[in-house]
Write a protein that holds these residues in place. Sequence first.
Motif, PDB file in Angstrom:
ATOM      1  N   ALA A  42      -7.229  63.493 -61.921  1.00 18.19           N
ATOM      2  CA  ALA A  42      -6.390  63.779 -60.759  1.00 18.19           C
ATOM      3  C   ALA A  42      -6.073  62.504 -59.978  1.00 18.19           C
ATOM      4  CB  ALA A  42      -7.077  64.798 -59.862  1.00 18.19           C
ATOM      5  N   LEU A  43      -7.082  61.661 -59.786  1.00 17.58           N
ATOM      6  CA  LEU A  43      -6.862  60.432 -59.031  1.00 17.58           C
ATOM      7  C   LEU A  43      -5.912  59.477 -59.745  1.00 17.58           C
ATOM      8  CD1 LEU A  43     -10.449  59.769 -57.662  1.00 17.58           C
ATOM      9  CD2 LEU A  43      -8.404  60.293 -56.316  1.00 17.58           C
ATOM     10  N   ASP A  44      -5.881  59.516 -61.057  1.00 22.39           N
ATOM     11  CA  ASP A  44      -4.898  58.700 -61.786  1.00 22.39           C
ATOM     12  C   ASP A  44      -3.475  59.096 -61.393  1.00 22.39           C
ATOM     13  OD1 ASP A  44      -6.817  57.223 -63.118  1.00 22.39           O
ATOM     14  OD2 ASP A  44      -6.707  58.402 -64.967  1.00 22.39           O
ATOM     15  N   LEU A  45      -3.235  60.388 -61.241  1.00 25.11           N
ATOM     16  CA  LEU A  45      -1.912  60.846 -60.794  1.00 25.11           C
ATOM     17  C   LEU A  45      -1.612  60.358 -59.382  1.00 25.11           C
ATOM     18  CD1 LEU A  45      -1.951  64.563 -62.015  1.00 25.11           C
ATOM     19  CD2 LEU A  45      -0.535  62.715 -62.938  1.00 25.11           C
ATOM     20  N   ARG A  50       1.470  56.420 -55.917  1.00 26.57           N
ATOM     21  CA  ARG A  50       1.367  55.523 -54.750  1.00 26.57           C
ATOM     22  C   ARG A  50       1.353  56.307 -53.432  1.00 26.57           C
ATOM     23  NH1 ARG A  50       2.185  50.194 -56.256  1.00 26.57           N
ATOM     24  NH2 ARG A  50       3.008  49.911 -58.368  1.00 26.57           N
ATOM     25  N   ILE A  51       0.469  57.279 -53.355  1.00 24.92           N
ATOM     26  CA  ILE A  51       0.310  58.085 -52.149  1.00 24.92           C
ATOM     27  C   ILE A  51      -0.657  57.381 -51.208  1.00 24.92           C
ATOM     28  CG2 ILE A  51      -0.519  60.314 -51.286  1.00 24.92           C
ATOM     29  CD1 ILE A  51       0.460  61.481 -53.994  1.00 24.92           C
ATOM     30  N   ALA A  52      -0.296  57.311 -49.942  1.00 25.51           N
ATOM     31  CA  ALA A  52      -1.011  56.436 -49.009  1.00 25.51           C
ATOM     32  C   ALA A  52      -2.428  56.920 -48.697  1.00 25.51           C
ATOM     33  CB  ALA A  52      -0.211  56.305 -47.708  1.00 25.51           C
ATOM     34  N   ARG A  53      -2.602  58.215 -48.445  1.00 26.33           N
ATOM     35  CA  ARG A  53      -3.907  58.725 -48.014  1.00 26.33           C
ATOM     36  C   ARG A  53      -4.305  59.912 -48.881  1.00 26.33           C
ATOM     37  NH1 ARG A  53      -1.080  58.448 -43.750  1.00 26.33           N
ATOM     38  NH2 ARG A  53      -1.044  60.666 -43.253  1.00 26.33           N
ATOM     39  N   THR A  54      -5.575  59.968 -49.237  1.00 24.84           N
ATOM     40  CA  THR A  54      -6.101  61.072 -50.035  1.00 24.84           C
ATOM     41  C   THR A  54      -7.370  61.597 -49.376  1.00 24.84           C
ATOM     42  OG1 THR A  54      -5.256  60.049 -52.065  1.00 24.84           O
ATOM     43  CG2 THR A  54      -6.873  61.807 -52.319  1.00 24.84           C
ATOM     44  N   VAL A  66     -19.194  63.260 -53.373  1.00 23.56           N
ATOM     45  CA  VAL A  66     -19.128  62.181 -52.372  1.00 23.56           C
ATOM     46  C   VAL A  66     -19.581  60.863 -52.973  1.00 23.56           C
ATOM     47  CG1 VAL A  66     -20.097  61.348 -50.194  1.00 23.56           C
ATOM     48  CG2 VAL A  66     -19.361  63.741 -50.397  1.00 23.56           C
ATOM     49  N   ARG A  67     -20.695  60.865 -53.705  1.00 21.73           N
ATOM     50  CA  ARG A  67     -21.184  59.630 -54.324  1.00 21.73           C
ATOM     51  C   ARG A  67     -20.178  59.103 -55.350  1.00 21.73           C
ATOM     52  NH1 ARG A  67     -26.216  62.382 -54.372  1.00 21.73           N
ATOM     53  NH2 ARG A  67     -26.000  62.835 -56.602  1.00 21.73           N
ATOM     54  N   HIS A  68     -19.581  59.998 -56.095  1.00 21.59           N
ATOM     55  CA  HIS A  68     -18.623  59.568 -57.118  1.00 21.59           C
ATOM     56  C   HIS A  68     -17.408  58.898 -56.492  1.00 21.59           C
ATOM     57  CE1 HIS A  68     -16.636  59.666 -61.032  1.00 21.59           C
ATOM     58  NE2 HIS A  68     -15.542  60.069 -60.410  1.00 21.59           N
ATOM     59  N   LEU A  69     -17.030  59.323 -55.300  1.00 27.47           N
ATOM     60  CA  LEU A  69     -15.814  58.814 -54.665  1.00 27.47           C
ATOM     61  C   LEU A  69     -16.045  57.573 -53.804  1.00 27.47           C
ATOM     62  CD1 LEU A  69     -14.116  62.191 -53.656  1.00 27.47           C
ATOM     63  CD2 LEU A  69     -13.476  60.663 -55.539  1.00 27.47           C
ATOM     64  N   THR A  72     -13.469  54.485 -53.488  1.00 25.87           N
ATOM     65  CA  THR A  72     -12.120  54.859 -53.919  1.00 25.87           C
ATOM     66  C   THR A  72     -11.128  54.924 -52.766  1.00 25.87           C
ATOM     67  OG1 THR A  72     -12.520  57.238 -53.672  1.00 25.87           O
ATOM     68  CG2 THR A  72     -13.081  56.226 -55.812  1.00 25.87           C
ATOM     69  N   GLY A  73     -11.624  54.944 -51.526  1.00 23.39           N
ATOM     70  CA  GLY A  73     -10.742  55.110 -50.378  1.00 23.39           C
ATOM     71  C   GLY A  73     -10.416  56.556 -50.055  1.00 23.39           C
ATOM     72  N   VAL A  74     -10.983  57.497 -50.807  1.00 20.96           N
ATOM     73  CA  VAL A  74     -10.741  58.919 -50.554  1.00 20.96           C
ATOM     74  C   VAL A  74     -11.608  59.374 -49.386  1.00 20.96           C
ATOM     75  CG1 VAL A  74     -10.893  61.249 -51.506  1.00 20.96           C
ATOM     76  CG2 VAL A  74     -10.134  59.350 -52.959  1.00 20.96           C
ATOM     77  N   ALA A  75     -10.983  59.987 -48.385  1.00 17.25           N
ATOM     78  CA  ALA A  75     -11.725  60.533 -47.250  1.00 17.25           C
ATOM     79  C   ALA A  75     -12.300  61.896 -47.636  1.00 17.25           C
ATOM     80  CB  ALA A  75     -10.823  60.668 -46.037  1.00 17.25           C
TER      81      ALA A  75
END
Length: 227
Positions: A42-45, A50-54, A66-69, A72-75
Motif C-alpha cells: 500500500a505504501l508503495d502506491l 506523491r501524497i503529502a501526508r499519510t 506502529v513499530r513497522h512504520l 516512514t513519516g506515517v502518522a
Amino acid sequence: MRDMPDALMLFAAGFGTRMGALTRHRPKPLVEVAGHPLIDHALDLVRGARIARTVANVHYLGDQVVRHLVGTGVAISDESDRILETGGGLRKALPLLGPGPVFTLNTDAVWSGPNVLSALRAAWDPARMGALLALVPADRAIGHGPKGDFTVAPDGRLTRGGDHVYTGAQIIDPAGLADIPDEAFSLNLLWDRLAGEGRLYGMIHQGDWCDVGHPGSIPLAEAMTHV
C-alpha cells in the motif's frame, strides 16, 4: 479549504479474522505477499502518487504496526481503546489529515497496472463528486467472490448492487461525517447519503487487483505480482 486531496488514510486496524492462524500473533497489514508486508504494498502506491501526508489507524496488535512504520513519516491514529470502523476511524483521524477531501486505502489488497491513487486524483471533480471509488469488474476481482457492489452509470454515478467491486481505494469528502451520531460506523453510511444526492461516483481501475482477505488469496496475489 483545499479541493484536491493531498492526504491519505490507511486503514490498518482490523482483526483479519478470515486469515485464521496467520493473524493469531500478527496484524493483517503485516502478512506478507511476495516477501513484503501488505502495508508496504500500500505504501508503495502512496509514494508513487506523491501524497503529502499519510495517517494509519491501529487497533489489533497495533504496537506491531506502529513499530513497522517507524521512520516512514506515517502518522498514527490510535484506536487501541476501541476500533471505530472505517467511518469512525476516518473521522478520528481528520485532525491529522487536515481539511478537505482525502484518499483512503485499505491495506489488504495488491495492485498492478497504473497507480490507482494517481488515477483517482486525475479523475476527481470536487464540483460534482462527494466520493470517487476505484472499482474493478467482478470478473476481474481476483481473490474476491462473484458478487459485485455497485452499478456504474454512463456518467460514472454509482448505485448499489451490480457487477463492479469496490477495491478499497477512494477519494472522499469527509464533511458529511460530522453529523453521524455513532462513534463507530462504516463509511457505507456516508456513501448511501452521497448516492442519494447523486454525488457518489466510480472509476474503473485499468489494471489487476487481488483482494487478500484470506490465506488462499496470497498465492493468487503473488502470481499477479510476477506477471
